[in-house]
Scaffold this active site. Structure first.
Site, PDB file in Angstrom:
ATOM      1  N   ASP A   1       0.819  -1.213   0.000  1.00  0.00           N
ATOM      2  CA  ASP A   1       0.000   0.000   0.000  1.00  0.00           C
ATOM      3  C   ASP A   1       0.853   1.264   0.000  1.00  0.00           C
ATOM      4  O   ASP A   1       2.072   1.209   0.185  1.00  0.00           O
ATOM      5  CB  ASP A   1      -0.949  -0.001   1.211  1.00  0.00           C
ATOM      6  CG  ASP A   1      -0.274  -0.441   2.504  1.00  0.00           C
ATOM      7  OD1 ASP A   1       0.958  -0.295   2.608  1.00  0.00           O
ATOM      8  OD2 ASP A   1      -0.972  -0.936   3.388  1.00  0.00           O
TER       9      ASP A   1
ATOM     10  N   ASN B   1      -7.056  -2.943  14.370  1.00  0.00           N
ATOM     11  CA  ASN B   1      -8.446  -3.283  14.031  1.00  0.00           C
ATOM     12  C   ASN B   1      -8.528  -4.530  13.140  1.00  0.00           C
ATOM     13  O   ASN B   1      -9.586  -4.842  12.615  1.00  0.00           O
ATOM     14  CB  ASN B   1      -9.135  -2.100  13.347  1.00  0.00           C
ATOM     15  CG  ASN B   1      -8.454  -1.700  12.037  1.00  0.00           C
ATOM     16  OD1 ASN B   1      -7.494  -2.337  11.614  1.00  0.00           O
ATOM     17  ND2 ASN B   1      -8.964  -0.662  11.403  1.00  0.00           N
TER      18      ASN B   1
ATOM     19  N   HIS C   1      -6.853  -4.969  10.285  1.00  0.00           N
ATOM     20  CA  HIS C   1      -6.644  -4.745   8.846  1.00  0.00           C
ATOM     21  C   HIS C   1      -5.362  -5.432   8.372  1.00  0.00           C
ATOM     22  O   HIS C   1      -4.437  -5.655   9.152  1.00  0.00           O
ATOM     23  CB  HIS C   1      -6.677  -3.249   8.486  1.00  0.00           C
ATOM     24  CG  HIS C   1      -5.460  -2.454   8.823  1.00  0.00           C
ATOM     25  ND1 HIS C   1      -5.458  -1.080   8.891  1.00  0.00           N
ATOM     26  CD2 HIS C   1      -4.177  -2.814   9.104  1.00  0.00           C
ATOM     27  CE1 HIS C   1      -4.254  -0.648   9.188  1.00  0.00           C
ATOM     28  NE2 HIS C   1      -3.460  -1.670   9.324  1.00  0.00           N
TER      29      HIS C   1
ATOM     30  N   GLU D   1      -9.413  -2.234   5.330  1.00  0.00           N
ATOM     31  CA  GLU D   1      -9.986  -1.895   6.623  1.00  0.00           C
ATOM     32  C   GLU D   1     -11.272  -2.693   6.856  1.00  0.00           C
ATOM     33  O   GLU D   1     -11.942  -3.094   5.883  1.00  0.00           O
ATOM     34  CB  GLU D   1     -10.314  -0.392   6.666  1.00  0.00           C
ATOM     35  CG  GLU D   1      -9.112   0.527   6.435  1.00  0.00           C
ATOM     36  CD  GLU D   1      -8.187   0.641   7.645  1.00  0.00           C
ATOM     37  OE1 GLU D   1      -8.217  -0.231   8.533  1.00  0.00           O
ATOM     38  OE2 GLU D   1      -7.418   1.616   7.689  1.00  0.00           O
TER      39      GLU D   1
HETATM   40  P1  PGA Z   1       2.618  -1.420  12.409  1.00  0.00           P
HETATM   41  O1  PGA Z   1       1.395  -1.428  11.407  1.00  0.00           O
HETATM   42  O2  PGA Z   1       3.574  -2.442  11.907  1.00  0.00           O
HETATM   43  O3  PGA Z   1       3.187  -0.031  12.335  1.00  0.00           O
HETATM   44  O4  PGA Z   1       2.080  -1.758  13.770  1.00  0.00           O
HETATM   45  C1  PGA Z   1       0.840  -2.637  11.023  1.00  0.00           C
HETATM   46  C2  PGA Z   1      -0.378  -2.396  10.182  1.00  0.00           C
HETATM   47  O5  PGA Z   1      -1.058  -1.386  10.389  1.00  0.00           O
HETATM   48  O6  PGA Z   1      -0.663  -3.223   9.305  1.00  0.00           O
END
Ligand code: PGA
Length: 243
Positions: A67, A138, A140, A145
């Site tokens: 992404d 959450n 995702h 999302e």
């Molecule tokens: P993070 O993000 O590695 O910064 O915790 C993970 C994500 O949001 O997929």
């Protein structure tokens, strides 16, 4: 799903890097799906170290990132383009033309054309061999999302409030966090030959519990991974505390 619980972030990063390194030794032209965020930083550092010690060769590797923010130019310090060059691409012998990150600002494409081209390119390479994933608080994966339904293809997404809040740690204020992103959809992720899901810290414990509960729902996108035949989950003890 093969679950490995390790002591801490360092152990998770080393184990993840050695899995990626093993796959790269088996297949020199590996197609890697890559994630950004805090979670894979240590894995990238370990891969760079192995490369510098002469153990790895990325010259035939192709990468597809999950992404990228929309509304941030690729040169922005918090863009995922910047992240990937800083943590990995600037330090290894990957060919620039083999690096793929979703983006439409570079070629003046519409978002839908950029997404279509991205998916086509993934298909043309034969699909992703190994997809690295983090997980959001959450549930995702990528920027897919929680929602009542999820697109299969790469698409433009409005970020969830929990994601904006979680990512505000990288910006001076929450107002500066981009609200939109392009993300790979569930299609290329679920078609990957192997999925490596990483998580560290107690903030991910609830999302992991929901994701591997035995129920599948697009309201917890990572729960769909339960349907994939080849998922390796490497988490530290804090992240695994509710599993
Ligand atoms: P993070 O993000 O590695 O910064 O915790 C993970 C994500 O949001 O997929």
């Amino acid at each position: 799903m093969k679950l490995t619980v390790v002591q801490d972030y360092d152990q998770m990063s080393k184990k993840a890097a050695s899995l990626v390194a093993g796959k790269l030794k088996e297949k020199k032209d590996l197609v890697l799906g890559l994630a950004t965020g805090s979670t894979p930083e240590g894995m990238y550092a370990n891969l760079v170290k192995m490369y510098r010690e002469g153990h790895l060769d990325f010259s035939l590797v192709t990468t597809f990132n999950l992404d990228e923010y929309v509304d941030l130019c690729p040169q922005h310090p918090q863009s995922y383009h910047t992240y990937m060059y800083k943590h990995l691409f600037d330090h290894i012998n990957i060919k620039p033309e083999n690096i793929n990150i979703p983006c439409y600002t570079k070629n003046n494409l519409s978002a839908s054309d950029a997404c279509r081209d991205y998916d086509q390119k993934i298909v043309q390479t034969g699909g992703i061999d190994l997809q690295v994933l983090g997980i959001g608080v959450n549930g995702h994966i990528g920027f897919n999302e929680p929602a009542s339904s999820l697109p299969i293809s790469t698409h433009l997404v409005e970020l969830a409030s929990e994601t904006i809040e979680a990512n505000s740690r990288f910006f001076n204020s929450i107002e500066q966090v981009p609200r939109r992103a392009l993300t790979m959809g569930l299609g290329p992720i679920m078609h990957a030959g192997l999925i490596l899901l990483l998580a560290s810290g107690g903030s991910k414990a609830h999302a992991l519990k929901e994701s591997f509960s035995g129920l599948v729902t697009t309201e917890v996108p990572a729960s769909l991974l339960q349907l994939h035949p080849n998922v390796v989950v490497i988490v530290d003890r804090d992240a695994a505390s509710l599993l």
